[in-house]
Design a protein around this motif. Structure first.
Motif, PDB file in Angstrom:
ATOM      1  N   UNK A 247       1.397  -0.906   0.190  1.00  0.00           N
ATOM      2  CA  UNK A 247      -0.120   0.107   0.458  1.00  0.00           C
ATOM      3  C   UNK A 247       1.015   1.143  -0.232  1.00  0.00           C
ATOM      4  N   UNK A 248       2.135   1.651   1.146  1.00  0.00           N
ATOM      5  CA  UNK A 248       3.116   2.456   0.689  1.00  0.00           C
ATOM      6  C   UNK A 248       2.967   2.527  -0.110  1.00  0.00           C
ATOM      7  N   UNK A 249       3.837   1.932  -1.332  1.00  0.00           N
ATOM      8  CA  UNK A 249       4.136   1.196  -2.301  1.00  0.00           C
ATOM      9  C   UNK A 249       3.502   2.045  -3.485  1.00  0.00           C
ATOM     10  N   UNK A 250       2.419   1.580  -3.293  1.00  0.00           N
ATOM     11  CA  UNK A 250       1.399   2.112  -4.632  1.00  0.00           C
ATOM     12  C   UNK A 250       0.856   3.745  -4.211  1.00  0.00           C
ATOM     13  N   UNK A 251       1.286   4.219  -2.813  1.00  0.00           N
ATOM     14  CA  UNK A 251       0.792   5.346  -3.125  1.00  0.00           C
ATOM     15  C   UNK A 251       1.732   5.708  -2.981  1.00  0.00           C
ATOM     16  N   UNK A 252       3.029   5.751  -3.063  1.00  0.00           N
ATOM     17  CA  UNK A 252       4.424   6.781  -3.853  1.00  0.00           C
ATOM     18  C   UNK A 252       4.242   6.467  -5.106  1.00  0.00           C
ATOM     19  N   UNK A 253       3.878   5.499  -5.965  1.00  0.00           N
ATOM     20  CA  UNK A 253       4.270   5.169  -7.301  1.00  0.00           C
ATOM     21  C   UNK A 253       3.100   5.714  -8.230  1.00  0.00           C
ATOM     22  N   UNK A 254       1.880   5.802  -7.287  1.00  0.00           N
ATOM     23  CA  UNK A 254       0.600   6.848  -7.748  1.00  0.00           C
ATOM     24  C   UNK A 254       1.088   8.162  -8.126  1.00  0.00           C
ATOM     25  N   UNK A 255       1.573   8.759  -6.524  1.00  0.00           N
ATOM     26  CA  UNK A 255       1.794  10.350  -7.151  1.00  0.00           C
ATOM     27  C   UNK A 255       3.044  10.746  -7.715  1.00  0.00           C
ATOM     28  N   UNK A 256       3.450   9.625  -8.063  1.00  0.00           N
ATOM     29  CA  UNK A 256       4.597  10.510  -8.890  1.00  0.00           C
ATOM     30  C   UNK A 256       4.038   9.636 -10.468  1.00  0.00           C
ATOM     31  N   UNK A 257       3.385   8.538 -10.507  1.00  0.00           N
ATOM     32  CA  UNK A 257       2.889   8.488 -12.113  1.00  0.00           C
ATOM     33  C   UNK A 257       1.836  10.087 -12.792  1.00  0.00           C
ATOM     34  N   UNK A 258       0.776  10.177 -11.274  1.00  0.00           N
ATOM     35  CA  UNK A 258      -0.304  11.056 -11.193  1.00  0.00           C
ATOM     36  C   UNK A 258       0.293  12.456 -11.790  1.00  0.00           C
ATOM     37  N   UNK A 259       1.893  12.525 -11.204  1.00  0.00           N
ATOM     38  CA  UNK A 259       2.263  13.108 -10.647  1.00  0.00           C
ATOM     39  C   UNK A 259       2.335  13.954 -12.945  1.00  0.00           C
ATOM     40  N   UNK A 260       3.322  12.565 -12.865  1.00  0.00           N
ATOM     41  CA  UNK A 260       3.721  13.012 -15.016  1.00  0.00           C
ATOM     42  C   UNK A 260       2.557  12.700 -15.487  1.00  0.00           C
ATOM     43  N   UNK A 261       1.448  12.887 -15.553  1.00  0.00           N
ATOM     44  CA  UNK A 261       0.328  12.550 -16.594  1.00  0.00           C
ATOM     45  C   UNK A 261      -0.562  13.997 -16.371  1.00  0.00           C
TER      46      UNK A 261
END
Length: 241
Positions: A99-113
């Motif tokens: 869950x912690x990995x997903x939260x951090x990854x989504x922040x980066x991916x959606x930030x790039x989008x």
């Protein structure tokens, strides 16, 4: 023999501020890795300062360029995407596993989008609004709340809330909710004095309680767009119904 065009060193200046934003983002990453979380968070604020200066310097010196715009976006994904995501993961997410990995990854991916969409839409977007939460605002929002969680032991026992906040703000970055940009801010003359008083009050709050003041301001900014969008939808349904 034709003369070669002279290189104007002034074109380097705004890109130096962009490079400084990347550099402070890397310093934030290093601080997070070494467990200096509050330092890492304040370094993200410093990146925000450099990020604000590069565009203004480019406009003042008439050195705006496509290269500068692309360089700025790449800087943003480091300073306001990867740096706050790693701060979030190492401070709060590591103990929550995937869950912690997903939260951090989504922040980066959606930030790039969010950045890619902004680059595509910017010529046709209203200058007074952003579509979705800007990635620097999302990064500062996370950073300042990490500072508060570090300072107040009552909050540090509930780090899972930070992961939920990160996922929520990541979704807001790629939403169609409008947020004020403050790039073009015009006031009627009767409101100038009131705006000055309000600005002094805000500056006083930030002087006395910098972390708490920024947390309040950034939270209000994030909530403002969401609440306004919900109100607009509700009134539209009421009107149609």
């Amino acid at each position: 023999m034709a003369q070669r065009p002279r290189f104007n060193a002034i074109f380097i200046l705004p890109n130096l501020f962009t490079a400084a934003s990347i550099f402070t983002g890397i310093l934030s990453l290093v601080a997070s890795v070494h467990g200096r979380f509050e330092e890492a968070a304040w370094l993200i604020f410093l990146s925000l300062l450099f990020d604000g200066l590069d565009g203004r310097v480019a406009r003042l010196t008439h050195t705006t360029s496509r290269f500068g715009a692309e360089f700025d976006s790449l800087a943003d994904i480091v300073a306001f995407g990867v740096a706050p995501a790693m701060l979030l993961y190492l401070y709060a997410g590591e103990s929550f596993g995937r869950v912690g990995i997903l939260a951090a990854a989504l922040f980066v991916v959606f930030g790039a989008v969010r950045l890619a969409r902004f680059n595509v839409m910017s010529p046709n977007t209203e200058p007074s609004v952003f579509i979705g939460v800007p990635i620097p605002a999302a990064a500062v929002f996370l950073a300042v709340w990490v500072i508060l969680f570090e300072r107040y032991s009552a909050l540090s026992a509930h780090k899972g809330w930070l992961l939920g906040a990160a996922i929520a703000v990541a979704l807001l970055m790629v939403s169609n909710i409008r947020y004020p940009s403050f790039k073009k801010f015009h006031l009627d003359k009767p409101l100038v004095t009131k705006a000055l008083v309000a600005a002094i009050a805000v500056a006083s709050l930030l002087y006395l309680y910098p972390a708490e003041g920024f947390a309040l301001l950034m939270s209000l900014y994030i909530l403002f767009g969401a609440i306004r969008a919900a109100y607009t939808i509700a009134t539209r349904k009421k009107r149609l119904g």
